[in-house]
Design an enzyme around this catalytic site. Structure first.
Site, PDB file in Angstrom:
ATOM      1  CE  LYS A  35      34.689   3.430  13.968  1.00 54.93           C
ATOM      2  NZ  LYS A  35      34.985   4.473  12.993  1.00 54.93           N
ATOM      3  NE  ARG A 130      40.342   9.124  10.663  1.00 50.84           N
ATOM      4  CZ  ARG A 130      39.201   8.698  11.210  1.00 50.84           C
ATOM      5  NH1 ARG A 130      39.009   8.805  12.510  1.00 50.84           N
ATOM      6  NH2 ARG A 130      38.247   8.196  10.452  1.00 50.84           N
ATOM      7  CE1 TYR A 244      42.315   3.767  47.442  1.00 44.96           C
ATOM      8  CE2 TYR A 244      40.762   3.561  45.627  1.00 44.96           C
ATOM      9  CZ  TYR A 244      41.736   3.013  46.441  1.00 44.96           C
ATOM     10  OH  TYR A 244      42.128   1.723  46.254  1.00 44.96           O
ATOM     11  CG  MET A 293      40.465  -1.038  38.922  1.00 53.04           C
ATOM     12  SD  MET A 293      41.931  -2.070  39.131  1.00 53.04           S
ATOM     13  CE  MET A 293      43.214  -0.866  39.325  1.00 53.04           C
TER      14      MET A 293
HETATM   15  C1  LIG Z   1      33.823   5.240  12.726  1.00 50.69           C
HETATM   16  C2  LIG Z   1      33.610   5.548  11.289  1.00 50.69           C
HETATM   17  C3  LIG Z   1      32.304   5.669  10.766  1.00 50.69           C
HETATM   18  C4  LIG Z   1      31.078   5.668  11.649  1.00 50.69           C
HETATM   19  O1  LIG Z   1      30.978   6.931  12.293  1.00 50.69           O
HETATM   20  P1  LIG Z   1      29.777   7.311  13.249  1.00 50.69           P
HETATM   21  O2  LIG Z   1      30.037   8.762  13.553  1.00 50.69           O
HETATM   22  O3  LIG Z   1      29.888   6.452  14.449  1.00 50.69           O
HETATM   23  O4  LIG Z   1      28.500   7.093  12.514  1.00 50.69           O
HETATM   24  C5  LIG Z   1      32.173   5.797   9.398  1.00 50.69           C
HETATM   25  N1  LIG Z   1      33.254   5.873   8.585  1.00 50.69           N
HETATM   26  C6  LIG Z   1      34.526   5.808   9.056  1.00 50.69           C
HETATM   27  C7  LIG Z   1      35.670   5.888   8.118  1.00 50.69           C
HETATM   28  C8  LIG Z   1      34.741   5.650  10.427  1.00 50.69           C
HETATM   29  O5  LIG Z   1      35.999   5.606  10.899  1.00 50.69           O
END
Ligand SMILES: *Cc1c(COP(=O)(O)O)cnc(C)c1O
Length: 348
Positions: A35, A130, A244, A293
């Site tokens: 993801k 969640r 800055y 930045m």
């Molecule tokens: C992001 C996620 C993972 C992967 O988690 P890691 O800690 O990066 O291995 C697996 N399952 C779900 C539902 C997630 O949201």
């Protein structure tokens, strides 16, 4: 001027997957979580290599991410989308042969009234509060779900980065109470849970951060190297300030290099007050003044030569070191890495 370059070591990445696959054990599939554009490292570069190494399942958050993975790996692998099934995602899911992870009663109901031939996964909530069906919701929908033969049933741990946290065993008990004896193919653990032990593995583990070199997998090989070109070098006299708010003042005649990256590239300001160094090969040089930045200023007085570039991520200083300095986690550092970098894949 050379570009700011993020080099992704694909051999280190696949070594990390193999190590996590070995920990997952035999008869357990080790899926890759990709993801957020493979945690910022780039789906198009990362996914084909993982597929060649043996990954047959990929997990994404959004359906458009899943479509990008499909383009990268072709028709064979299973690609899951955590965002589930809705009228907005239905077309992408059917067209690209994606597996929606159904995580709310509404998504389950919508899905069960749609095309009955599509594969799907169900997420159960075992205590994280969640996403996923709670025990009572699952009990209500169970018969309808089982009648449609879910491809995978999963849940997610809230505290797996701490193997001693009592919530892990509590969630495991809940997952087993909900799913034992139903003949389901099950997935329970991401990186952290996989490291706790075999009773957490079930049929498929979902490995994200462990692939990319972050904690809680302490033995992960570093995957990301970030090389930043030097734009300017200037001499600063005693008493002059840099950056800055004039937070840094030279106590000795100093040579300051200005390099071409900043907080808009994910090198967040909070790193500047920590122990983060810029590296000329093996020599660390401290950041001085505030991170801007697009620019960072670095004290190269003791370096003894004029560098063309400096590194902020290398074999010595990893994503976790930046995270610690900034008071955050490796996940956030990785996924913040900028869209302006040139991404180079080593070990294709
Ligand atoms: C992001 C996620 C993972 C992967 O988690 P890691 O800690 O990066 O291995 C697996 N399952 C779900 C539902 C997630 O949201």
């Amino acid at each position: 001027m050379p570009a700011t370059t993020l080099t992704i070591d694909l051999d280190a990445l696949t070594d990390n997957w193999r190590a996590m696959d070995a920990k997952s054990g035999t008869n357990v599939e080790t899926a890759a979580v990709v993801k957020a554009d493979a945690y910022g490292l780039g789906v198009a570069g990362v996914c084909p290599k993982l597929a060649r190494a043996g990954v047959t399942s990929f997990f994404t958050a959004l359906s458009q991410e899943a479509v990008a993975v499909r383009h990268a790996v072709g028709p064979a692998p299973d690609i899951y989308s955590f965002s589930g099934y809705s009228s907005e995602t239905a077309e992408a899911i059917t067209q690209h042969d994606l597996i929606p992870v159904l995580s709310t009663p509404e998504h389950v109901r919508d899905f069960l009234t749609a095309d009955p031939t599509l594969p799907f996964a169900v997420q159960l909530d075992t205590g994280m509060n969640r996403m996923g069906l709670e025990p009572a919701e699952f009990a209500t929908l169970k018969d309808a779900i089982l009648a449609r033969n879910p491809y995978l049933t999963l849940s997610h741990l809230a505290c797996a980065d701490d193997p001693n946290h009592p919530q892990n065993a509590k969630q495991l008990r809940c997952f087993k109470d909900m799913t034992d004896g139903l003949g389901l193919r099950r997935s329970f653990s991401a990186t952290g849970g996989t490291l706790i032990g075999p009773e957490y593995h079930f049929d498929l583990t979902r490995i994200g951060i462990g692939l990319y070199g972050g904690l809680p997998y302490t033995n992960a090989k570093p995957v990301a190297n970030l090389q930043i070109p030097v734009l300017q070098i200037r001499d600063v006299a005693v008493g002059e300030s840099v950056g800055y708010s004039a937070t840094w003042i030279a106590k000795r005649p100093s040579r300051i290099a200005t390099i071409a990256a900043g907080y808009a590239d994910g090198l967040i300001r909070a790193m500047g007050s920590g122990k983060v160094m810029l590296w000329a090969q093996n020599t660390p040089c401290p950041i001085v003044g505030r991170i801007s930045m697009d620019l960072i200023t670095v004290d190269i007085t003791d370096l003894g030569h004029t560098p063309t570039h400096l590194e902020i991520l290398n074999q010595t200083q990893t994503v976790e070191d930046l995270a610690t300095a900034a008071g955050t986690i490796g996940y956030e550092i990785l996924t913040s890495l900028g869209g302006r970098y040139k991404r180079v894949y080593k070990g294709n």
